[in-house]
Design an enzyme around this catalytic site. Structure first.
Site, PDB file in Angstrom:
ATOM      1  N   CYS A  77       0.947  -1.201   0.045  1.00 33.07           N
ATOM      2  CA  CYS A  77      -0.005   0.194  -0.013  1.00 33.07           C
ATOM      3  C   CYS A  77       1.004   1.483   0.019  1.00 33.07           C
ATOM      4  CB  CYS A  77      -0.951  -0.069   1.208  1.00 33.07           C
ATOM      5  SG  CYS A  77      -2.389   1.043   0.891  1.00 33.07           S
ATOM      6  N   HIS A 175      -3.957  -5.079   0.156  1.00 34.16           N
ATOM      7  CA  HIS A 175      -3.472  -5.696   1.571  1.00 34.16           C
ATOM      8  C   HIS A 175      -3.596  -6.907   1.290  1.00 34.16           C
ATOM      9  CE1 HIS A 175      -2.967  -1.930   3.706  1.00 34.16           C
ATOM     10  NE2 HIS A 175      -4.207  -1.495   2.882  1.00 34.16           N
ATOM     11  N   GLU A 177      -2.452  -9.112   3.568  1.00 35.50           N
ATOM     12  CA  GLU A 177      -2.726  -9.516   4.976  1.00 35.50           C
ATOM     13  C   GLU A 177      -4.254  -9.653   5.343  1.00 35.50           C
ATOM     14  OE1 GLU A 177      -2.195  -5.363   5.292  1.00 35.50           O
ATOM     15  OE2 GLU A 177      -1.216  -6.973   3.960  1.00 35.50           O
TER      16      GLU A 177
END
Length: 207
Positions: A77, A175, A177
């Site tokens: 990001c 993202h 994650e």
């Protein structure tokens, strides 16, 4: 494997650590140059505002350290955006790893762009994105323009870079994650990378 997560005051660190834990790894949050230099993999995260983030990098000397790294580095990001030449956010000069600029979405669309977008590989041979194509989670108001280092794209008002790669540096706008099993696969692919030799052509990364 030693994984260093660069600590420069940008948010969203815990979710990255938790994602690594789910894969069976530990990520060390650090700003210590020796720990970063000795790591097998380096993650450069970021949630926040570009100009203040860059100021923190400069205050700690990390702006000079990061471009010298030779092991695989993953910018996420804002981390990816700061690896570019320039971002319109705060009129901020980036680290110049990726030869592209970061611009703001126009008011023709809702900003920030938030939600799940399908990513498309520019090169089907890319190992980094192998088995990790599909819907990823995005939260951002600025995007990196497509360039010769773009390895995956997506669309929101316009096509833009969802992932970038140059030598040992990788960057994703989304993202991983927070992107479920597909995001975890991409993180695993990154962790599986071997050190790369500097050359002008992208390595074969994702399947």
């Amino acid at each position: 494997m030693k994984i260093a997560i660069i600590d420069y005051g940008a948010g969203n660190i815990k979710s990255i650590q938790f994602a690594l834990n789910r894969l069976g790894y530990e990520g060390v949050l650090t700003k210590n140059p020796n720990e970063i230099l000795s790591a097998d993999k380096v993650i450069f995260p970021g949630v926040g505002e570009a100009s203040s983030a860059m100021k923190k990098l400069k205050n700690s000397g990390l702006d000079e350290l990061i471009p010298t790294l030779t092991q695989p580095v993953l910018g996420i990001c804002l981390g990816m955006q700061l690896l570019c030449n320039h971002t319109e956010e705060g009129n901020t000069k980036g680290l110049g790893i990726f030869d592209t600029n970061v611009i703001r979405f126009s008011n023709e669309v809702k900003v920030p762009h938030m939600g799940w977008n399908d990513i498309k590989m520019a090169d089907e041979k890319q190992f980094f994105c192998r088995e990790a194509t599909g819907f990823m989670y995005f939260v951002h108001s600025f995007y990196a323009e497509i360039c010769h280092e773009t390895i995956a794209t997506t669309h929101y008002l316009t096509d833009f870079s969802a992932a970038l790669q140059k030598n040992n540096f990788y960057g994703v706008q989304f993202h991983p994650e927070k992107s479920g099993l597909v995001g975890e696969k991409l993180l695993q692919n990154f962790l599986n990378l071997k050190p790369v030799t500097h050359n002008p052509q992208p390595e074969n990364l994702i399947k």
